[in-house]
Design a protein around this motif. Structure first.
Motif, PDB file in Angstrom:
ATOM      1  N   ALA A  85     -10.871  -4.328   2.618  1.00  0.00           N
ATOM      2  CA  ALA A  85     -10.860  -3.131   1.759  1.00  0.00           C
ATOM      3  C   ALA A  85      -9.646  -3.918   0.422  1.00  0.00           C
ATOM      4  O   ALA A  85      -8.704  -4.552   0.929  1.00  0.00           O
ATOM      5  CB  ALA A  85     -10.008  -2.107   2.087  1.00  0.00           C
ATOM      6  N   GLY A 167       5.729   0.315   1.634  1.00  0.00           N
ATOM      7  CA  GLY A 167       6.198   0.781   0.409  1.00  0.00           C
ATOM      8  C   GLY A 167       7.522   1.171   0.298  1.00  0.00           C
ATOM      9  O   GLY A 167       8.010   2.078   0.719  1.00  0.00           O
ATOM     10  N   TRP A 367       2.594 -13.453 -16.944  1.00  0.00           N
ATOM     11  CA  TRP A 367       2.372 -12.671 -15.736  1.00  0.00           C
ATOM     12  C   TRP A 367       1.137 -13.148 -14.901  1.00  0.00           C
ATOM     13  O   TRP A 367       1.264 -13.007 -13.810  1.00  0.00           O
ATOM     14  CB  TRP A 367       2.003 -11.196 -16.350  1.00  0.00           C
TER      15      TRP A 367
HETATM   16  P1  FAD Z   1      -4.163  -5.275  -1.758  1.00  0.00           P
HETATM   17  O1  FAD Z   1      -3.134  -6.356  -2.378  1.00  0.00           O
HETATM   18  O2  FAD Z   1      -5.503  -5.120  -2.551  1.00  0.00           O
HETATM   19  O3  FAD Z   1      -4.322  -4.975  -0.452  1.00  0.00           O
HETATM   20  C1  FAD Z   1      -3.179  -5.225   0.833  1.00  0.00           C
HETATM   21  C2  FAD Z   1      -3.614  -5.310   1.910  1.00  0.00           C
HETATM   22  O4  FAD Z   1      -4.117  -3.834   2.456  1.00  0.00           O
HETATM   23  C3  FAD Z   1      -4.962  -5.993   2.354  1.00  0.00           C
HETATM   24  O5  FAD Z   1      -4.833  -6.463   3.624  1.00  0.00           O
HETATM   25  C4  FAD Z   1      -6.110  -5.006   2.220  1.00  0.00           C
HETATM   26  O6  FAD Z   1      -7.246  -5.073   3.018  1.00  0.00           O
HETATM   27  C5  FAD Z   1      -5.371  -3.787   2.708  1.00  0.00           C
HETATM   28  N1  FAD Z   1      -5.730  -2.435   1.949  1.00  0.00           N
HETATM   29  C6  FAD Z   1      -6.068  -2.293   0.670  1.00  0.00           C
HETATM   30  N2  FAD Z   1      -6.148  -1.076   0.565  1.00  0.00           N
HETATM   31  C7  FAD Z   1      -6.387  -0.576   1.661  1.00  0.00           C
HETATM   32  C8  FAD Z   1      -6.718   1.001   2.222  1.00  0.00           C
HETATM   33  N3  FAD Z   1      -7.112   1.682   1.454  1.00  0.00           N
HETATM   34  N4  FAD Z   1      -6.867   1.148   3.605  1.00  0.00           N
HETATM   35  C9  FAD Z   1      -6.548   0.128   4.443  1.00  0.00           C
HETATM   36  N5  FAD Z   1      -6.052  -1.106   4.158  1.00  0.00           N
HETATM   37  C10 FAD Z   1      -6.137  -1.448   2.669  1.00  0.00           C
HETATM   38  N6  FAD Z   1       5.882  -3.565  -2.376  1.00  0.00           N
HETATM   39  C11 FAD Z   1       6.826  -2.483  -2.148  1.00  0.00           C
HETATM   40  O7  FAD Z   1       6.835  -2.353  -1.157  1.00  0.00           O
HETATM   41  N7  FAD Z   1       7.684  -2.579  -2.929  1.00  0.00           N
HETATM   42  C12 FAD Z   1       8.001  -2.762  -4.364  1.00  0.00           C
HETATM   43  O8  FAD Z   1       8.586  -2.472  -5.048  1.00  0.00           O
HETATM   44  C13 FAD Z   1       6.798  -3.518  -4.706  1.00  0.00           C
HETATM   45  N8  FAD Z   1       6.647  -4.193  -5.919  1.00  0.00           N
HETATM   46  C14 FAD Z   1       5.690  -5.105  -6.044  1.00  0.00           C
HETATM   47  C15 FAD Z   1       5.766  -5.480  -7.587  1.00  0.00           C
HETATM   48  C16 FAD Z   1       4.514  -6.182  -7.885  1.00  0.00           C
HETATM   49  C17 FAD Z   1       4.318  -6.744  -9.293  1.00  0.00           C
HETATM   50  C18 FAD Z   1       3.648  -6.682  -7.074  1.00  0.00           C
HETATM   51  C19 FAD Z   1       2.610  -7.477  -7.157  1.00  0.00           C
HETATM   52  C20 FAD Z   1       3.720  -6.326  -5.638  1.00  0.00           C
HETATM   53  C21 FAD Z   1       4.483  -5.562  -5.359  1.00  0.00           C
HETATM   54  N9  FAD Z   1       5.011  -4.980  -3.843  1.00  0.00           N
HETATM   55  C22 FAD Z   1       5.839  -4.054  -3.632  1.00  0.00           C
HETATM   56  C23 FAD Z   1       3.876  -5.375  -2.684  1.00  0.00           C
HETATM   57  C24 FAD Z   1       2.670  -4.463  -2.649  1.00  0.00           C
HETATM   58  O9  FAD Z   1       3.117  -3.223  -2.005  1.00  0.00           O
HETATM   59  C25 FAD Z   1       1.559  -4.958  -1.792  1.00  0.00           C
HETATM   60  O10 FAD Z   1       1.317  -6.284  -2.409  1.00  0.00           O
HETATM   61  C26 FAD Z   1       0.426  -4.301  -1.624  1.00  0.00           C
HETATM   62  O11 FAD Z   1      -0.466  -4.473  -0.596  1.00  0.00           O
HETATM   63  C27 FAD Z   1      -0.262  -4.311  -2.814  1.00  0.00           C
HETATM   64  O12 FAD Z   1      -1.029  -3.184  -3.008  1.00  0.00           O
HETATM   65  P2  FAD Z   1      -2.607  -3.317  -3.533  1.00  0.00           P
HETATM   66  O13 FAD Z   1      -3.093  -1.917  -3.456  1.00  0.00           O
HETATM   67  O14 FAD Z   1      -2.908  -4.322  -4.679  1.00  0.00           O
HETATM   68  O15 FAD Z   1      -3.181  -3.901  -2.003  1.00  0.00           O
END
Ligand code: FAD
Length: 512
Positions: A85, A167, A367
């Motif tokens: 995913a 989160g 970025w």
């Molecule tokens: P992805 O990177 O697309 O996926 C992450 C993982 O989850 C992968 O293994 C994917 O296969 C899995 N996955 C994705 N969607 C699902 C789903 N629906 N069901 C099951 N598995 C799934 N994190 C914090 O906790 N606090 C913060 O303040 C924070 N700030 C951030 C700021 C920036 C600029 C960035 C780039 C990241 C930040 N993060 C933060 C980290 C962020 O929570 C993680 O990188 C998270 O995984 C990103 O979410 P995404 O939706 O892009 O997931």
């Protein structure tokens, strides 16, 4: 010339063969959504980290849980095929990628659910696992005047992506991480079953999926707790020269009752110099207010600290009442006299603060630089040692991006979820958010992160990686510690062939 033509003919043959493959697979899966070939330059082979790239077989844009279920079942019937995913691809180390597998773009399901409910007298919202938190915020506030209680700093992340990790942001000390703020999930397991789960219904799957790194199922819907959204936020930063004073105030604030503290508490480390990215200019919230280093004591070292605080209020509150409440809270803190910066912003403006930083960073081209980020949870018992070695020595000249450090309370986390935490009630989240220009320095920064982790292990620090990234099974076992057996059992129950989230590199795909 002829050789060249030959290649063109050959390529277009290959392309039409692939097109045939795509339509065959599309028909055999009976998808409502869409499918396209995996592409080395497409979104599914990239992530925010910019460190890894692999080519998926297909990129699928499902219409909902049924499509996802069909894809997972089809993968189960084909040796070696895996399914990832992809939320918004904001991982650092390829966690949302599938080398030669199916990548499911969850964003295509972003609009699928949006329903307000009252559960046990409290408001909740059902949202899609593929929804961006920023859209959840906008829609909840504008339609209902309500908002989720626990956030991440940056909101262009998907609900399913952050729930698969934890989160965390400055509200987590009060409400726990986002994983503590959902009451029900709909999940497509690694067997392709569409299952609704909660604390009382299929609890192993519910708690497994929360912080489960995508290993047990794909979250297609989440029920998120809501609260009344405030109108405004007093956003404050106060500076410390001494780590002990900074941590004492931070720990005091996160341990107070709701009406005796701020609504958001975070902390940062910055360099004691005038560097525009890493130093004093990075602190001020209001460009009209200058950071005056003359206030700093002679004893200040190479790095300084600031607490970032927020106080919520409503438009109907009297300005004098807000001023008095904020003064009372700030008055109890031991920051450096004169080193305070504050502004009033709308609640949405506050929560979308990193979006503005993103727009600026995009405008000046940084970025999209690689991001060899390192996130850890470090126990309070080891945080002074961590500060002395890592902040005051290893990264004392800055990292070209923010360095976060703030305390969290273990009692606000549910130990039944899959998240691995250090021991002890208070632990700190530490985030080294590097923006590194493309080139050889990227590998150096990755190595520097590795050194920090190695040092933590060698010194026996009580720590865990957040958004963990390991390659060897032994490291994963160490990471999960006494939770490993439970984690393995959950995998065997919900994804026995290890089809899901191969980019985490925890389990290898099997054919049984
Ligand atoms: P992805 O990177 O697309 O996926 C992450 C993982 O989850 C992968 O293994 C994917 O296969 C899995 N996955 C994705 N969607 C699902 C789903 N629906 N069901 C099951 N598995 C799934 N994190 C914090 O906790 N606090 C913060 O303040 C924070 N700030 C951030 C700021 C920036 C600029 C960035 C780039 C990241 C930040 N993060 C933060 C980290 C962020 O929570 C993680 O990188 C998270 O995984 C990103 O979410 P995404 O939706 O892009 O997931």
């Amino acid at each position: 010339m002829i050789a060249c033509l030959g290649r063109i003919v050959h390529d277009s043959d290959a392309e039409s063969k692939l097109d045939d493959d795509v339509s065959t697979i599309f028909n055999s899966l009976n998808l409502q959504g869409s499918i396209e070939n995996g592409d080395v330059s497409g979104i599914a082979s990239k992530d925010f980290g910019g460190l890894y790239s692999v080519k998926p077989l297909y990129l699928i844009r499902p219409s909902g849980a049924e499509d996802i279920s069909r894809v997972v079942k089809a993968a189960a019937g084909t040796p070696h095929l895996t399914v990832a995913a992809r939320g918004n691809g904001h991982s650092i180390n390829g966690q949302a990628m599938a080398d030669g597998g199916y990548v499911i773009d969850m964003r295509s399901t972003g609009e699928n659910h949006f329903k307000l409910l009252t559960v046990n007298g409290s408001p909740c919202i059902d949202v899609s696992g593929g929804a961006l938190w920023e859209d959840v915020l906008r829609r909840c506030v504008s339609r209902f005047g309500l908002a989720p209680r626990s956030w991440t700093d940056y909101l262009s992340l998907t609900v399913g992506g952050t729930l698969s990790n934890a989160g965390v942001s400055g509200q987590a000390f009060r409400y726990g991480p986002q994983t503590s703020n959902v009451t029900e999930l709909e999940v497509v397991t690694g067997k392709g079953d569409i299952t609704v789960c909660s604390e009382t219904q299929n609890p192993e799957l519910f708690f497994g999926a929360l912080g489960g790194l995508g290993q047990f199922g794909i979250i297609t819907r989440a029920r998120v707790k809501l609260q009344l959204a405030p109108d405004m936020v007093r956003w404050i930063r106060v500076v410390y020269a001494e780590f002990e004073e900074f941590t004492r105030d931070a720990e005091f604030l996160v341990s107070q009752k709701e009406d005796e503290s701020f609504d958001y508490v975070e902390g940062f480390v910055f360099c004691n110099n005038d560097d525009p990215v890493n130093g004093w200019p990075s602190v001020q919230l209001n460009p009209d207010q200058e950071f005056n280093p003359a206030h700093l004591p002679q004893t200040a070292g190479p790095v300084l600290y600031f607490l970032e605080l927020a106080f919520h209020y409503r438009n109907s509150d009297q300005p004098s009442t807000v001023d008095m409440a904020v003064s009372r809270l700030v008055g109890g803190l031991g920051f450096v006299d004169g080193l305070i910066s504050q502004v009033d912003v709308s609640y949405m403006g506050f929560l979308l603060r990193v979006k503005r930083a993103e727009q600026d960073a995009k405008a000046n081209g940084v970025w999209d630089n690689p991001h060899p980020w390192l996130n850890l949870f470090v126990s309070k018992s080891d945080i002074v040692e961590f500060d002395q070695t890592v902040f005051k020595k290893m990264v004392k000249n800055g990292i070209g991006g923010p360095m976060l450090i703030y305390p969290l309370l273990r009692s606000k986390w549910d130990s039944r979820t899959s998240v691995a935490l250090p021991e002890g009630e208070i632990f700190y989240i530490v985030a080294l958010l590097r923006f590194v220009p493309k080139g050889p320095s990227v590998e150096k920064k990755v190595a520097e992160n590795r050194e920090i982790v190695k040092w933590c292990i060698k010194e026996g620090l009580d720590f865990k990686l957040y958004l963990p990234h390991y390659r060897a099974k032994e490291d994963w076992k160490r990471h999960f510690g006494n939770q490993w057996t439970r984690f393995e059992k959950r995998k065997a129950n919900f994804d026995p062939m290890a089809i899901l989230a191969p980019g985490q590199r925890i389990f290898k795909r099997t054919n049984q």
